[in-house]
Design an enzyme around this catalytic site. Structure first.
Site, PDB file in Angstrom:
ATOM      1  N   VAL A  24      -6.885   5.299  23.808  1.00 56.82           N
ATOM      2  CA  VAL A  24      -7.050   4.916  25.217  1.00 56.82           C
ATOM      3  C   VAL A  24      -6.650   6.067  26.145  1.00 56.82           C
ATOM      4  CG1 VAL A  24      -6.244   3.323  27.011  1.00 56.82           C
ATOM      5  CG2 VAL A  24      -6.763   2.461  24.701  1.00 56.82           C
ATOM      6  N   ARG A  25      -5.493   6.654  25.874  1.00 55.10           N
ATOM      7  CA  ARG A  25      -5.031   7.731  26.766  1.00 55.10           C
ATOM      8  C   ARG A  25      -5.839   9.011  26.561  1.00 55.10           C
ATOM      9  NH1 ARG A  25       1.447   6.395  27.392  1.00 55.10           N
ATOM     10  NH2 ARG A  25       1.069   4.293  28.201  1.00 55.10           N
ATOM     11  N   THR A 125      -4.254   3.067   6.178  1.00 59.07           N
ATOM     12  CA  THR A 125      -3.954   2.042   5.175  1.00 59.07           C
ATOM     13  C   THR A 125      -2.636   2.391   4.492  1.00 59.07           C
ATOM     14  OG1 THR A 125      -4.524   1.138   3.007  1.00 59.07           O
ATOM     15  CG2 THR A 125      -5.573   3.223   3.560  1.00 59.07           C
ATOM     16  N   ASP A 127      -1.977   1.721   1.596  1.00 61.23           N
ATOM     17  CA  ASP A 127      -2.260   1.993   0.177  1.00 61.23           C
ATOM     18  C   ASP A 127      -2.444   3.486  -0.110  1.00 61.23           C
ATOM     19  OD1 ASP A 127      -2.242  -0.735   0.016  1.00 61.23           O
ATOM     20  OD2 ASP A 127      -4.423  -0.953  -0.024  1.00 61.23           O
ATOM     21  N   ARG A 162      21.942  -5.469 -14.561  1.00 63.53           N
ATOM     22  CA  ARG A 162      20.650  -6.159 -14.677  1.00 63.53           C
ATOM     23  C   ARG A 162      19.450  -5.216 -14.626  1.00 63.53           C
ATOM     24  NH1 ARG A 162      22.156 -10.955 -10.428  1.00 63.53           N
ATOM     25  NH2 ARG A 162      22.839 -12.467 -11.962  1.00 63.53           N
ATOM     26  N   ARG A 211      21.263   5.259 -22.897  1.00 62.44           N
ATOM     27  CA  ARG A 211      21.701   6.543 -22.318  1.00 62.44           C
ATOM     28  C   ARG A 211      22.884   6.350 -21.373  1.00 62.44           C
ATOM     29  NH1 ARG A 211      16.162   7.053 -21.340  1.00 62.44           N
ATOM     30  NH2 ARG A 211      16.483   7.078 -19.104  1.00 62.44           N
ATOM     31  N   ARG A 247      15.818  -9.818 -13.085  1.00 66.42           N
ATOM     32  CA  ARG A 247      15.444 -10.434 -11.812  1.00 66.42           C
ATOM     33  C   ARG A 247      14.162  -9.764 -11.311  1.00 66.42           C
ATOM     34  NH1 ARG A 247      18.729 -13.396 -13.403  1.00 66.42           N
ATOM     35  NH2 ARG A 247      20.522 -14.317 -12.331  1.00 66.42           N
TER      36      ARG A 247
HETATM   37  O1  F6P Z   1      -4.687  -2.883   1.804  1.00 63.41           O
HETATM   38  C1  F6P Z   1      -3.433  -3.167   2.327  1.00 63.41           C
HETATM   39  C2  F6P Z   1      -2.800  -4.310   1.569  1.00 63.41           C
HETATM   40  O2  F6P Z   1      -1.519  -4.525   2.125  1.00 63.41           O
HETATM   41  C3  F6P Z   1      -2.717  -4.133   0.056  1.00 63.41           C
HETATM   42  O3  F6P Z   1      -1.653  -3.318  -0.345  1.00 63.41           O
HETATM   43  C4  F6P Z   1      -2.585  -5.546  -0.399  1.00 63.41           C
HETATM   44  O4  F6P Z   1      -3.081  -5.707  -1.718  1.00 63.41           O
HETATM   45  C5  F6P Z   1      -3.451  -6.300   0.568  1.00 63.41           C
HETATM   46  O5  F6P Z   1      -3.556  -5.491   1.735  1.00 63.41           O
HETATM   47  C6  F6P Z   1      -2.920  -7.649   0.957  1.00 63.41           C
HETATM   48  O6  F6P Z   1      -3.852  -8.254   1.759  1.00 63.41           O
HETATM   49  P1  F6P Z   1      -3.581  -9.560   2.630  1.00 63.41           P
HETATM   50  O7  F6P Z   1      -2.741  -9.142   3.803  1.00 63.41           O
HETATM   51  O8  F6P Z   1      -4.935  -9.997   3.005  1.00 63.41           O
HETATM   52  O9  F6P Z   1      -2.820 -10.511   1.765  1.00 63.41           O
END
Ligand code: F6P
Length: 323
Positions: A24-25, A125, A127, A162, A211, A247
């Site tokens: 926008v800016r 993203t 990911d 754990r 270890r 866990r």
């Molecule tokens: O792509 C981003 C992400 O957070 C992934 O890591 C994950 O698998 C997916 O989206 C989760 O999607 P939603 O928010 O639709 O559950």
């Protein structure tokens, strides 16, 4: 003054708001009026636009999520959805669109550009699996969150001797899991890219205790064939024989929420400012990312047809440092 639009799409990522603000800016300085599209491609197909000015994007730089909202939109994958989306943009006399998002979102951006509509993508993203940017917006913040969790889990794991299975997000990519395992000092990591068996993971855990370690942190990518639940089930069924207490902690969406770190604010700002500059100078059909520290523009056709692989050599580093 030309009108351009911006939308956020797919999974939100910390830094998306910083990117909207920069569009926008930056638009104001390039003589472009910017409209926001609410709720990603779903809002685009419905014609849900709002005018944005410099003041309406004030105070969002440090906020997680996205002020525009986001969706995963199936309709844009159809011919009808694409036609409607372009129609809505043209009806509003919008000359170009900036799409802030990951793989699915940039595939949509490519499909729109194939219909002769000017689109520029911004790599975003958690990911970090998007071809054309290293890294993408949100991924380092998501990694910070995973590390904070691992650091906390290690102290309680150690107190009880754990094992903790810590599941990270990342869809089909093991990037977040591998980086969290290295930077978090995990004893083992389970990735979608590498075949692991419950036996091999159990052996890595048992060997850590041999270890002299007082805990074992196993980072498991959500996309791995052996996810945290199935591994836990297996280990519990062999509890007598294995002898360790276990866990499970699924980090899930906690990794995606909250404020962006300094790196993501800067990255989002730089990429989005470059995106509006590209659109204003009629260069489009590309994804704006960062590669080797410099802003890059990768054709959306390449982005849509490729996935960025993880560096598998780093698994050796993870193993060596777990010793
Ligand atoms: O792509 C981003 C992400 O957070 C992934 O890591 C994950 O698998 C997916 O989206 C989760 O999607 P939603 O928010 O639709 O559950």
């Amino acid at each position: 003054m030309k009108r351009v639009a911006v939308l956020t799409s797919g999974g939100d990522a910390p830094g998306m708001n910083a990117a909207i603000r920069a569009v926008v800016r930056g638009g104001a300085s390039h003589g472009q009026a910017v409209l926001g599209v609410r709720h990603g491609y779903t809002g685009l197909i419905a014609g849900d636009f709002l005018a944005l000015d410099s003041r309406s994007v004030g105070g969002i730089l440090d906020r997680g999520g996205t002020m525009l909202g986001t969706t995963r939109c199936e309709e844009l994958k159809s011919e009808g959805g694409l036609i409607r989306a372009v129609q809505k943009l043209r009806e509003q006399d919008i000359a170009g669109l900036i799409v802030i998002g990951g793989n699915g979102s940039q595939a949509g951006a490519y499909a729109l550009s194939q219909r002769d509509y000017p689109v520029v993508g911004v790599a975003s993203t958690i990911d970090n699996d998007l071809f054309g940017s290293e890294p993408s917006i949100g991924s380092t913040t998501a990694l910070d969150i995973a590390l904070e969790a691992i650091d906390r889990l290690r102290t309680t794991a150690s107190a009880h001797k754990r094992v903790f299975l810590v599941e990270t997000m990342g869809r089909n990519s093991g990037y977040l899991a591998l980086m969290a395992a290295i930077a978090g000092g995990a004893e083992a990591v389970v990735l979608p890219e590498i075949e692991s068996t419950p036996e091999s993971v159990a052996e890595e855990i048992l060997d850590s205790y041999r270890r002299g370690k007082s805990h074992a942190i196993v980072v498991v990518a959500e996309g791995a064939r052996l996810n945290a639940h199935s591994l836990a089930q297996h280990f519990r069924s062999r509890h007598q024989e294995l002898g360790f207490e276990l866990r499970v902690s699924i980090l899930g969406h906690i990794q995606r929420g909250g404020p962006p770190n300094a790196f993501d604010r800067l990255l989002a700002t730089r990429l989005a400012a470059a995106a509006i500059e590209y659109l204003a100078s009629e260069r489009h059909g590309v994804l704006i990312g960062i590669q080797r520290g410099a802003i890059s523009a990768t054709p959306l056709s390449e982005v849509a047809s490729r996935v960025k692989p993880i560096d598998l050599e780093l698994t050796q580093l993870a193993r060596m440092l777990a010793y």
